[in-house]
Design a protein around this motif. Structure first.
Motif, PDB file in Angstrom:
ATOM      1  N   ILE A   1      29.989  22.955   2.400  1.00  0.00           N
ATOM      2  CA  ILE A   1      29.870  23.779   3.609  1.00  0.00           C
ATOM      3  C   ILE A   1      28.587  23.431   4.362  1.00  0.00           C
ATOM      4  CG2 ILE A   1      29.397  26.131   4.416  1.00  0.00           C
ATOM      5  CD1 ILE A   1      31.552  27.118   2.534  1.00  0.00           C
ATOM      6  N   LEU A   2      27.504  23.207   3.618  1.00  0.00           N
ATOM      7  CA  LEU A   2      26.259  22.790   4.267  1.00  0.00           C
ATOM      8  C   LEU A   2      26.419  21.424   4.924  1.00  0.00           C
ATOM      9  CD1 LEU A   2      23.612  23.905   1.604  1.00  0.00           C
ATOM     10  CD2 LEU A   2      24.065  24.961   3.826  1.00  0.00           C
ATOM     11  N   TRP A   3      27.100  20.508   4.232  1.00  0.00           N
ATOM     12  CA  TRP A   3      27.300  19.184   4.814  1.00  0.00           C
ATOM     13  C   TRP A   3      28.208  19.264   6.039  1.00  0.00           C
ATOM     14  CZ3 TRP A   3      29.812  14.281   2.208  1.00  0.00           C
ATOM     15  CH2 TRP A   3      29.365  13.138   2.886  1.00  0.00           C
ATOM     16  N   LEU A   4      29.238  20.114   5.946  1.00  0.00           N
ATOM     17  CA  LEU A   4      30.117  20.309   7.101  1.00  0.00           C
ATOM     18  C   LEU A   4      29.327  20.819   8.294  1.00  0.00           C
ATOM     19  CD1 LEU A   4      33.019  20.337   8.236  1.00  0.00           C
ATOM     20  CD2 LEU A   4      33.244  22.677   7.356  1.00  0.00           C
TER      21      LEU A   4
ATOM     22  N   GLY B   1      45.071  32.167   3.010  1.00  0.00           N
ATOM     23  CA  GLY B   1      43.879  31.353   3.184  1.00  0.00           C
ATOM     24  C   GLY B   1      42.919  31.900   4.230  1.00  0.00           C
ATOM     25  N   PHE B   2      43.134  33.131   4.687  1.00  0.00           N
ATOM     26  CA  PHE B   2      42.315  33.703   5.748  1.00  0.00           C
ATOM     27  C   PHE B   2      40.843  33.808   5.346  1.00  0.00           C
ATOM     28  CE2 PHE B   2      41.147  37.564   8.438  1.00  0.00           C
ATOM     29  CZ  PHE B   2      41.059  36.839   9.614  1.00  0.00           C
ATOM     30  N   ALA B   3      40.577  34.186   4.102  1.00  0.00           N
ATOM     31  CA  ALA B   3      39.191  34.300   3.642  1.00  0.00           C
ATOM     32  C   ALA B   3      38.497  32.948   3.671  1.00  0.00           C
ATOM     33  CB  ALA B   3      39.146  34.882   2.232  1.00  0.00           C
ATOM     34  N   MET B   4      39.186  31.900   3.258  1.00  0.00           N
ATOM     35  CA  MET B   4      38.608  30.559   3.274  1.00  0.00           C
ATOM     36  C   MET B   4      38.383  30.074   4.705  1.00  0.00           C
ATOM     37  SD  MET B   4      37.821  29.334   0.362  1.00  0.00           S
ATOM     38  CE  MET B   4      37.659  27.623   0.843  1.00  0.00           C
ATOM     39  N   ILE B   5      39.297  30.428   5.598  1.00  0.00           N
ATOM     40  CA  ILE B   5      39.136  30.048   7.007  1.00  0.00           C
ATOM     41  C   ILE B   5      37.890  30.700   7.588  1.00  0.00           C
ATOM     42  CG2 ILE B   5      40.123  30.305   9.318  1.00  0.00           C
ATOM     43  CD1 ILE B   5      42.903  30.068   7.994  1.00  0.00           C
TER      44      ILE B   5
ATOM     45  N   CYS C   1      34.776  28.390   8.712  1.00  0.00           N
ATOM     46  CA  CYS C   1      34.525  28.324  10.159  1.00  0.00           C
ATOM     47  C   CYS C   1      33.214  28.990  10.550  1.00  0.00           C
ATOM     48  CB  CYS C   1      35.677  28.961  10.916  1.00  0.00           C
ATOM     49  SG  CYS C   1      37.178  27.982  10.916  1.00  0.00           S
ATOM     50  N   MET C   2      32.984  30.199  10.053  1.00  0.00           N
ATOM     51  CA  MET C   2      31.809  30.945  10.497  1.00  0.00           C
ATOM     52  C   MET C   2      30.509  30.301  10.040  1.00  0.00           C
ATOM     53  SD  MET C   2      32.727  34.954  10.155  1.00  0.00           S
ATOM     54  CE  MET C   2      34.173  35.702  10.901  1.00  0.00           C
ATOM     55  N   ILE C   3      30.465  29.823   8.804  1.00  0.00           N
ATOM     56  CA  ILE C   3      29.213  29.278   8.274  1.00  0.00           C
ATOM     57  C   ILE C   3      29.109  27.774   8.518  1.00  0.00           C
ATOM     58  CG2 ILE C   3      27.823  28.924   6.197  1.00  0.00           C
ATOM     59  CD1 ILE C   3      28.953  31.495   5.080  1.00  0.00           C
ATOM     60  N   GLY C   4      30.188  27.053   8.252  1.00  0.00           N
ATOM     61  CA  GLY C   4      30.122  25.600   8.289  1.00  0.00           C
ATOM     62  C   GLY C   4      30.415  24.960   9.629  1.00  0.00           C
ATOM     63  N   GLN C   5      31.013  25.702  10.566  1.00  0.00           N
ATOM     64  CA  GLN C   5      31.420  25.054  11.808  1.00  0.00           C
ATOM     65  C   GLN C   5      30.875  25.739  13.062  1.00  0.00           C
ATOM     66  OE1 GLN C   5      35.752  24.941  10.694  1.00  0.00           O
ATOM     67  NE2 GLN C   5      35.541  22.767  11.186  1.00  0.00           N
ATOM     68  N   LEU C   6      31.281  26.968  13.317  1.00  0.00           N
ATOM     69  CA  LEU C   6      30.986  27.588  14.606  1.00  0.00           C
ATOM     70  C   LEU C   6      29.492  27.811  14.837  1.00  0.00           C
ATOM     71  CD1 LEU C   6      33.920  30.172  14.704  1.00  0.00           C
ATOM     72  CD2 LEU C   6      33.839  27.841  15.612  1.00  0.00           C
ATOM     73  N   ALA C   7      28.825  28.394  13.854  1.00  0.00           N
ATOM     74  CA  ALA C   7      27.398  28.678  14.024  1.00  0.00           C
ATOM     75  C   ALA C   7      26.599  27.394  14.205  1.00  0.00           C
ATOM     76  CB  ALA C   7      26.873  29.462  12.825  1.00  0.00           C
ATOM     77  N   THR C   8      26.959  26.360  13.449  1.00  0.00           N
ATOM     78  CA  THR C   8      26.207  25.102  13.538  1.00  0.00           C
ATOM     79  C   THR C   8      26.448  24.412  14.874  1.00  0.00           C
ATOM     80  OG1 THR C   8      28.017  23.948  12.406  1.00  0.00           O
ATOM     81  CG2 THR C   8      26.235  24.771  11.055  1.00  0.00           C
ATOM     82  N   GLN C   9      27.662  24.478  15.379  1.00  0.00           N
ATOM     83  CA  GLN C   9      27.946  23.859  16.673  1.00  0.00           C
ATOM     84  C   GLN C   9      27.169  24.551  17.788  1.00  0.00           C
ATOM     85  OE1 GLN C   9      32.203  24.079  16.990  1.00  0.00           O
ATOM     86  NE2 GLN C   9      32.547  22.229  15.799  1.00  0.00           N
TER      87      GLN C   9
ATOM     88  N   ILE D   1      36.171  16.878   3.826  1.00  0.00           N
ATOM     89  CA  ILE D   1      35.315  17.956   3.343  1.00  0.00           C
ATOM     90  C   ILE D   1      36.088  19.265   3.261  1.00  0.00           C
ATOM     91  CG2 ILE D   1      33.329  19.403   3.949  1.00  0.00           C
ATOM     92  CD1 ILE D   1      32.009  16.858   5.077  1.00  0.00           C
ATOM     93  N   ALA D   2      36.898  19.561   4.286  1.00  0.00           N
ATOM     94  CA  ALA D   2      37.697  20.795   4.273  1.00  0.00           C
ATOM     95  C   ALA D   2      38.670  20.796   3.101  1.00  0.00           C
ATOM     96  CB  ALA D   2      38.447  20.941   5.591  1.00  0.00           C
ATOM     97  N   PHE D   3      39.250  19.640   2.792  1.00  0.00           N
ATOM     98  CA  PHE D   3      40.166  19.540   1.654  1.00  0.00           C
ATOM     99  C   PHE D   3      39.438  19.850   0.352  1.00  0.00           C
ATOM    100  CE2 PHE D   3      41.933  16.916  -1.779  1.00  0.00           C
ATOM    101  CZ  PHE D   3      43.232  17.401  -1.829  1.00  0.00           C
ATOM    102  N   CYS D   4      38.241  19.294   0.178  1.00  0.00           N
ATOM    103  CA  CYS D   4      37.482  19.529  -1.057  1.00  0.00           C
ATOM    104  C   CYS D   4      36.995  20.976  -1.148  1.00  0.00           C
ATOM    105  CB  CYS D   4      36.307  18.567  -1.134  1.00  0.00           C
ATOM    106  SG  CYS D   4      36.780  16.841  -1.339  1.00  0.00           S
ATOM    107  N   ILE D   5      36.605  21.560  -0.011  1.00  0.00           N
ATOM    108  CA  ILE D   5      36.222  22.977  -0.002  1.00  0.00           C
ATOM    109  C   ILE D   5      37.399  23.835  -0.431  1.00  0.00           C
ATOM    110  CG2 ILE D   5      35.638  24.909   1.529  1.00  0.00           C
ATOM    111  CD1 ILE D   5      33.898  22.972   3.132  1.00  0.00           C
ATOM    112  N   ASN D   6      38.580  23.480   0.048  1.00  0.00           N
ATOM    113  CA  ASN D   6      39.782  24.229  -0.308  1.00  0.00           C
ATOM    114  C   ASN D   6      40.075  24.136  -1.808  1.00  0.00           C
ATOM    115  OD1 ASN D   6      41.972  25.823   0.937  1.00  0.00           O
ATOM    116  ND2 ASN D   6      43.286  24.243   0.053  1.00  0.00           N
ATOM    117  N   MET D   7      39.873  22.966  -2.381  1.00  0.00           N
ATOM    118  CA  MET D   7      40.058  22.811  -3.827  1.00  0.00           C
ATOM    119  C   MET D   7      39.096  23.697  -4.610  1.00  0.00           C
ATOM    120  SD  MET D   7      40.640  18.735  -4.480  1.00  0.00           S
ATOM    121  CE  MET D   7      40.510  19.021  -6.239  1.00  0.00           C
ATOM    122  N   SER D   8      37.902  23.884  -4.067  1.00  0.00           N
ATOM    123  CA  SER D   8      36.875  24.649  -4.767  1.00  0.00           C
ATOM    124  C   SER D   8      37.074  26.152  -4.644  1.00  0.00           C
ATOM    125  CB  SER D   8      35.486  24.277  -4.225  1.00  0.00           C
ATOM    126  OG  SER D   8      35.241  22.904  -4.369  1.00  0.00           O
TER     127      SER D   8
END
Length: 208
Positions: free
Chosen positions: A54-57, A143-147, A151-159, A112-119
């Motif tokens: 998530i940090l790398w994403l 999968g709503f919790a994973m989304i 999204c909130m930590i790994g994608q939207l805030a960083t963008q 990365i999203a695939f590996c996060i999903n596996m985890s």
């Protein structure tokens, strides 16, 4: 408090509650060994992989916002003030390298999203702390919790942060590593059929 302020406050509060709840139940799944990686290997590995990726994403997504936004800017202007940013942009903003970076970067996002999903995603039949089935269905089965977590930590805030602090966001060697990883993926040729598809779409649209 105005109507708009009250509405914004309500949205901020329930969004924060949803994120906290999503983190708690995903961590619960991991430490009760109800995700694929936690079940097959160890919960500690699943925990480290999920948060590390998530940090790398965050760097992948924020790096895109920065590198695309800085494209029109002469990189010699910030060579001395942001020397680590310069390491990436002096390569990225030459010729077609920005397109090459974006292609490799998109592969990284999917991987990365695939590996996060596996985890963090639940295995079949997962149950947690006696939560009602409709909660399990809404947050875990769909999968709503994973989304929300991703999204909130790994994608939207960083963008958003990167779009406002483009030079500073990628002024780290972590960003340089991420950039060159994307370039290496593109160089491997894994995604090169996309160039052919791009030309076909351009031809169909009547654009060269």
């Amino acid at each position: 408090m105005t109507g708009n302020s009250a509405c914004t406050l309500v949205k901020n509060v329930y969004s924060t509650i949803l994120l906290i709840f999503s983190i708690v139940i995903v961590m619960g799944l991991i430490f009760t060994e109800q995700t694929k990686l936690a079940q097959d290997v160890h919960p500690a590995l699943a925990f480290v992989v999920l948060w590390g990726l998530i940090l790398w994403l965050g760097m992948v997504e924020g790096g895109q916002a920065s590198l695309v936004g800085l494209a029109p800017i002469n990189f010699e202007l910030y060579k001395d003030s942001h020397p680590t940013t310069y390491i990436s942009t002096k390569v990225c903003h030459v010729g077609d390298n920005l397109d090459r970076y974006l292609m490799g970067r998109q592969f990284m996002v999917i991987f990365i999203a695939f590996c996060i999903n596996m985890s963090g995603a639940p295995v079949g039949g997962a149950e947690l702390w006696g939560l009602p089935q409709f909660i399990i269905d809404i947050f875990l089965v769909t999968g709503f919790a994973m989304i929300l977590l991703t999204c909130m930590i790994g994608q939207l805030a960083t963008q958003v942060n990167a779009s406002h602090c483009m030079l500073d966001y990628i002024n780290t060697y972590f960003a340089v590593f991420t950039f060159y990883t994307a370039m290496a993926i593109e160089f491997s040729g894994l995604m090169h059929v996309s160039y052919f598809i791009q030309k076909c779409v351009g031809w169909a649209a009547g654009k060269p």
